[in-house]
Structures are given as structure tokens and as C-alpha cells.
Motif scaffolding. Sequence first.
Motif, PDB file in Angstrom:
ATOM      1  N   THR A  55       0.833  -1.201   0.000  1.00 55.45           N
ATOM      2  CA  THR A  55       0.000   0.000   0.000  1.00 55.45           C
ATOM      3  C   THR A  55       0.870   1.255   0.000  1.00 55.45           C
ATOM      4  O   THR A  55       1.777   1.393   0.812  1.00 55.45           O
ATOM      5  CB  THR A  55      -0.918   0.012   1.231  1.00 55.45           C
ATOM      6  OG1 THR A  55      -1.721  -1.161   1.227  1.00 55.45           O
ATOM      7  CG2 THR A  55      -1.810   1.242   1.231  1.00 55.45           C
ATOM      8  N   GLY A  56       0.584   2.125  -0.943  1.00 58.01           N
ATOM      9  CA  GLY A  56       1.326   3.382  -1.025  1.00 58.01           C
ATOM     10  C   GLY A  56       2.535   3.339  -1.931  1.00 58.01           C
ATOM     11  O   GLY A  56       3.115   4.381  -2.235  1.00 58.01           O
ATOM     12  N   SER A  57       2.935   2.121  -2.397  1.00 63.29           N
ATOM     13  CA  SER A  57       4.127   2.043  -3.250  1.00 63.29           C
ATOM     14  C   SER A  57       3.858   1.347  -4.575  1.00 63.29           C
ATOM     15  O   SER A  57       4.787   1.044  -5.318  1.00 63.29           O
ATOM     16  CB  SER A  57       5.258   1.316  -2.511  1.00 63.29           C
ATOM     17  OG  SER A  57       4.874  -0.011  -2.211  1.00 63.29           O
ATOM     18  N   ARG A 102      -5.676  -3.228  -2.148  1.00 66.04           N
ATOM     19  CA  ARG A 102      -5.768  -1.817  -1.786  1.00 66.04           C
ATOM     20  C   ARG A 102      -4.397  -1.182  -1.986  1.00 66.04           C
ATOM     21  O   ARG A 102      -3.404  -1.632  -1.417  1.00 66.04           O
ATOM     22  CB  ARG A 102      -6.209  -1.668  -0.338  1.00 66.04           C
ATOM     23  CG  ARG A 102      -6.429  -0.215   0.086  1.00 66.04           C
ATOM     24  CD  ARG A 102      -6.988  -0.148   1.498  1.00 66.04           C
ATOM     25  NE  ARG A 102      -8.301  -0.766   1.570  1.00 66.04           N
ATOM     26  CZ  ARG A 102      -9.433  -0.148   1.253  1.00 66.04           C
ATOM     27  NH1 ARG A 102      -9.401   1.115   0.826  1.00 66.04           N
ATOM     28  NH2 ARG A 102     -10.587  -0.757   1.348  1.00 66.04           N
ATOM     29  N   ILE A 103      -4.321  -0.153  -2.811  1.00 66.66           N
ATOM     30  CA  ILE A 103      -3.042   0.496  -3.087  1.00 66.66           C
ATOM     31  C   ILE A 103      -2.918   1.830  -2.353  1.00 66.66           C
ATOM     32  O   ILE A 103      -1.847   2.435  -2.345  1.00 66.66           O
ATOM     33  CB  ILE A 103      -2.825   0.703  -4.602  1.00 66.66           C
ATOM     34  CG1 ILE A 103      -3.853   1.667  -5.172  1.00 66.66           C
ATOM     35  CG2 ILE A 103      -2.862  -0.631  -5.327  1.00 66.66           C
ATOM     36  CD1 ILE A 103      -3.569   2.053  -6.622  1.00 66.66           C
ATOM     37  N   SER A 104      -4.017   2.289  -1.781  1.00 65.01           N
ATOM     38  CA  SER A 104      -3.994   3.491  -0.950  1.00 65.01           C
ATOM     39  C   SER A 104      -5.225   3.429  -0.049  1.00 65.01           C
ATOM     40  O   SER A 104      -6.127   2.623  -0.271  1.00 65.01           O
ATOM     41  CB  SER A 104      -4.015   4.758  -1.816  1.00 65.01           C
ATOM     42  OG  SER A 104      -5.297   4.957  -2.373  1.00 65.01           O
ATOM     43  N   PRO A 105      -5.288   4.269   0.963  1.00 65.21           N
ATOM     44  CA  PRO A 105      -6.454   4.224   1.862  1.00 65.21           C
ATOM     45  C   PRO A 105      -7.784   4.435   1.145  1.00 65.21           C
ATOM     46  O   PRO A 105      -8.834   4.022   1.649  1.00 65.21           O
ATOM     47  CB  PRO A 105      -6.174   5.358   2.860  1.00 65.21           C
ATOM     48  CG  PRO A 105      -4.676   5.489   2.867  1.00 65.21           C
ATOM     49  CD  PRO A 105      -4.262   5.198   1.462  1.00 65.21           C
ATOM     50  N   THR A 106      -7.754   5.058  -0.030  1.00 64.37           N
ATOM     51  CA  THR A 106      -9.019   5.380  -0.716  1.00 64.37           C
ATOM     52  C   THR A 106      -9.170   4.685  -2.066  1.00 64.37           C
ATOM     53  O   THR A 106     -10.156   4.925  -2.760  1.00 64.37           O
ATOM     54  CB  THR A 106      -9.116   6.897  -0.929  1.00 64.37           C
ATOM     55  OG1 THR A 106      -8.007   7.348  -1.723  1.00 64.37           O
ATOM     56  CG2 THR A 106      -9.112   7.626   0.408  1.00 64.37           C
ATOM     57  N   ARG A 107      -8.205   3.828  -2.431  1.00 60.51           N
ATOM     58  CA  ARG A 107      -8.257   3.271  -3.792  1.00 60.51           C
ATOM     59  C   ARG A 107      -7.906   1.790  -3.809  1.00 60.51           C
ATOM     60  O   ARG A 107      -6.937   1.367  -3.177  1.00 60.51           O
ATOM     61  CB  ARG A 107      -7.296   4.045  -4.703  1.00 60.51           C
ATOM     62  CG  ARG A 107      -7.380   3.643  -6.171  1.00 60.51           C
ATOM     63  CD  ARG A 107      -6.773   4.723  -7.056  1.00 60.51           C
ATOM     64  NE  ARG A 107      -6.777   4.286  -8.435  1.00 60.51           N
ATOM     65  CZ  ARG A 107      -5.728   3.813  -9.093  1.00 60.51           C
ATOM     66  NH1 ARG A 107      -4.552   3.785  -8.488  1.00 60.51           N
ATOM     67  NH2 ARG A 107      -5.819   3.422 -10.341  1.00 60.51           N
ATOM     68  N   THR A 108      -8.698   1.019  -4.545  1.00 58.44           N
ATOM     69  CA  THR A 108      -8.480  -0.416  -4.721  1.00 58.44           C
ATOM     70  C   THR A 108      -8.415  -0.712  -6.215  1.00 58.44           C
ATOM     71  O   THR A 108      -9.194  -0.160  -7.004  1.00 58.44           O
ATOM     72  CB  THR A 108      -9.610  -1.232  -4.063  1.00 58.44           C
ATOM     73  OG1 THR A 108      -9.626  -0.964  -2.671  1.00 58.44           O
ATOM     74  CG2 THR A 108      -9.395  -2.726  -4.273  1.00 58.44           C
ATOM     75  N   GLU A 147      -2.977   5.993 -13.614  1.00 55.78           N
ATOM     76  CA  GLU A 147      -3.664   5.337 -12.502  1.00 55.78           C
ATOM     77  C   GLU A 147      -4.554   4.221 -13.051  1.00 55.78           C
ATOM     78  O   GLU A 147      -5.781   4.337 -13.100  1.00 55.78           O
ATOM     79  CB  GLU A 147      -4.495   6.345 -11.698  1.00 55.78           C
ATOM     80  CG  GLU A 147      -3.664   7.373 -10.948  1.00 55.78           C
ATOM     81  CD  GLU A 147      -4.523   8.234 -10.038  1.00 55.78           C
ATOM     82  OE1 GLU A 147      -5.767   8.196 -10.175  1.00 55.78           O
ATOM     83  OE2 GLU A 147      -3.954   8.932  -9.187  1.00 55.78           O
TER      84      GLU A 147
END
Length: 616
Positions: A55-57, A102-108, A147
Motif C-alpha cells: 500500500t502506497g508504493s 488496496r493500493i492506498s487508503p481510498t483506492r483499490t 492510474e
Amino acid sequence: MNGEQWISFLRQYGPIPTKDNLYDENLRRRSIKTGIPQILFAHPYEEQVKRCFQTGSVRGSVILTGTAGDGKTFLCGRIWEQLDGDPTQWAGQDTHLTLPIRISPTRTVRLHVLRDLSAWVPLQGSDWPEEKLALMTLFCRSFFEPEPDDIFLVAANDGQLAETLRRLPGSPDAQRAKEVVEELLVSDREHIDDASLSLFNLSRGSSARLFDLALDALLMHDGWQKCRDEAAAPDQLFGANCPIRRNVELLSEPLVRKRLRALLELCDQNGLHVPVRQILILLTNAVLGHPNVKDHVMSAADVPRVIAAGERRHASVYSNIFGGNIPVSRRTNTAIFEYLGRFQIGYETTNRIDNILIFGESHERLQQQFDTLIKSDHFYGADASYIAARRAYIEGTDEGNEAGEEFLQLLVAQRQALFFKVPESEVDEVDLWDLTVFRYGGEYLNHVLAPLSENRIVRRGLVGRLVKGINRIFTGMLVSAENELYVASSASLSQARVSRFLEERISVQPKHTGEQVELLSVNGHPALRVSLGNGRSTNFVMTLTRYEYLSRVAEGAMPSSFSKECFEDVMAFKSQLMGELQGRNGQFAREGEITFSTLELDSNGAARDRQIAVLL
């Protein structure tokens, strides 16, 4: 799991005809069915690949490429598990699986895993099914979307990936994707600007590092403790006389491990990558190999029979390492045994080594080495059959020479054993590396690779010897100079065998002009760099074979007697060097004359040049 079941499971990793070891899926299913853990370890690339999906990277899709057996599918499975994928789904037959991550808290996004591209794409010459074509189009497009909603983890052999992209019907995205992948493969890079893609070529990894991980995983497997707990009579599985037990003990010895690792490290330096699958074949065969059992790989039931028949010596780990237990045809078709066979260990020797093996028991100066290295080895040393065959060989009492042939085969096995037995303190005394075709292999490891890996300078004398060898090839004469590199040509052809026209002398020692010759590490491999000043230089990658070749030429071997390929490599290097020299010097000539320099040698091989002016 008991000891017998563990040995039966371990056999599946060996060189057996069923070839269950070809596919990680087969071993995984067998592991689930029997409850016996696989031989598992963290792949050297695992952390890098795992970071691509944290997540995040997440930066986009990931391709795992390399040769067959590099662990691509296995690594995909590890990532699947770490992303909380369903193990039951992975254990199925599907080659295409999907998983939301999940790649970020708001995006899958949706992850597509193609764990074996060669099994998923349609056969050559077949049309693309609509759903597969749509998925590959989505795959190519994902490289260039900032994205993407769909990303991919794809496992593909080196050639299969580029071929699949070439077979796609023409589209701008497919063409761009093909160009990106080809550039990454050719340049040996993992990323490229403006592409949401990471490519990891697993065949660029170190075979020696894989060996360390695989050997540790094998030796620490719980199956061996089961064998120890159940060991009873000496002639049963893992008893005192069991060859499997002895082979495991020998693989655990630091010296045996160090020598075997050295061979794999030298394979790497010769451009022979050994994938995970082949290393597991090697280790399994080392432990279980025997020429007189089914498939030439022992089961638990074979152990009592082997001991009772007096055939324990045929299970020697020292011979099994080179595939001595399996037929020649299978040996040459198994990559790891073909690679190790190139060292010719057992077939190369010296007078001293053979004197130890044949006459050492009764020789005053050699007896101690014979006792320590051979006689004291009650498993694979001088047993009754060896002593009897040696006596018949020395006395020459066998008219049909069958005993002589048998003893010569026993000598091969004992030489192979000596390579792993001779202690470090005696390596130079017995010329250990003369047991291989690479007499300078030990020097290459200890005095070239080791200092370069620690950012230290290679001894000037070794660089001088390489320069001397190159001088003899460049000029075709027995030049003895080591402090200058002579670039010479003939009057008509730069590739001529004998070149007497001197183009340039290049100092080995650093000069204020920027000239020097040095041995340094380039992309993890030794290379001889010739610097000409003005920012110009040429590298010559110093593989083990080239190092051996130049060293032998420097010591007096004829350039054409060792390797035609090496000779042509050096001559190609000479052409590159002459091109750089021409670019540096330009064309200089006095008006009305051309000046040549010719090389002449004195009786000691010292070169001197003589100027010749030709008036126009």
C-alpha cells in the motif's frame, strides 16, 4: 510424516523420469496431499517484488522473467499468499487469477496474476480467443495509464514474453508495450521512464546465493529429524552405515559446501546461470544418488539392499554432485550436471595427486596425506575393492585389463572426492585447481572476485600477466612485456595472426594523460578496462574462461590451442581498441611522408619499435 515418507517426497526433486520437479504446482499439490512441507526459502527477489504491491508504493504491473526453473511461478504464489489470496484457488488449475488489492487508503485496483504465460496464451498459429485478446490489450494499456484500475503480475520465460507481444494484432499500445519490454530486457533494467511497469529478470541473480538458500532449507528440513528419531539398526535408513545419512553430513561440512559453492560462483562468472530447479536437482541427487537403484535415486527401501550388497561406495556424494550415478545421456541433458561437467573434475589430474592415490599408502612422504584424505574415509575412501583394484593395476596381473579399467574409474571418483577433501592449508601444495580444466580458477576466486567484491584493488602482477597474454595475441609474437599494452596490426589486415606494425603503446601504470590498464568490477563482473585519456576507454569482460586463456597464453600456451572462441573475443576487443585510438588520435601525417613503427623482439622477448618513413 515419517522418515520413509520424507525420502519418498524428496525424490521428487531429483533427476527422475516423471519430471514432477519441473513444476512448482506439482510439488505444492503433493505437499498438500501428503502433509510434508516443501523445501522452501525466501527467493532473493521476493522482497523487491513484494514492495511493488505494498500500500502506497504500487507503481503498476510487474513482470517476472528468466529461464525455466528460476522460480517465477513459485514467486507469484508467494506474492499471492502475502496479498491474502485464497490458497485453494492458487492450488487449482487456473493460470489466470484475479484479486482486489488496496493500493492506498481510498483506492483499490484489481490484480491479474498470469502465473504461466506459456500455458495461458494460444498455441503458435492459433487465433486469439476474444477474452484473452481483451486481457492482453488491457495488460499493454496498463503500462501507460497513470492510474490504471487493472494491474498485472505475469510470469514468463525470456523468449515467451516478447513472442507473445509480437503475436498480438497490431495496435499502438501493443507496439509500445513490446518496445518497452524489449528495451528493459536488452538494457537489463527494472524500470523505464513513462511506463508503469517493473520487470525482474530472475536469471540475473546469483546462482551461488540461490545455492546457499536452497542448501540451508534442505538441511534444516524437519524430515531429517524424523529420520534421526527413527534410526535403529546400522544397516537401516539413517543408521550408522546409511549412505543417505553420510551424504547429508558431508553436505553440512563447511569445506564441502565452500568448494561446491565456488563451482557455482564460477558458473555465474562464465555466463552459466543455474536456476533454482537445477540447484534442487543437484542437492537431491547429491544426497540420494546411486547408479544401481530405480531411477538412480535411492528410496528408503533401497538403503538396506545397498548396504547388504556392499555397494555403499557407489552412493558417494562426491560423484553424485557431478551426476556420476545417472547415465551419460541424462547427465548431458540436465543443465546443472552439464555445467559442472565442464570443469572435468576427476578427469584432470597431476602426478602428485595420482601418486598420493596410487602409491601414497607405502610412500614415506605421501603416506600422511593418503591416510588423512583417503584411508580415514571409511565410507568413500580406500575400501577393500579399491585396494584390490589398485593392486591388480600396479602388478598388471589382469591380461584382459578389466581390473585396470575398473581402477581407472575408481581413480576418477577419488579425484572428485579430493577436490572436496583437501584442506585450505594444502591447496597450493597439491595444486588443487589442477584437478579442473581451470588451473587458475582458485586464483580467479580469491584474488580477482574477492577483492573486487570488497572494492579493493587487484594485484598489479595479475593485471600484468593478463596484459602479457593480450600482447602475445595482439602481436602474434612471444612478447614478454607486462607494463605496456601493444596494439599492433599487419600491413593489410588488423585481424592477422602476426601483426608487426605498432599502432600504440598504452601504459599499464596510470599516466598523467589518463592512460592506464586496470581490472575492475563492471555490472558485477570483472572487466579489464583500457583507458586512453580524453574520456575514452574500452572494457573487456574477464570471464573465467578468458582469464584462464590469457593466463595460459602468458605462460607459453599457443593462442590457438586453447579456444578459438577466446581468440576471436580478444581480436574483437583489439578492433574496438583500435577504433577508440583512431577516434582519439585522428589522422596525423607529415606532408609528403607516412611514418610506420614496427615491432622487433630480442632473445628475451623484450619489444622495441623501429620507425620507418615512407615518402609520398
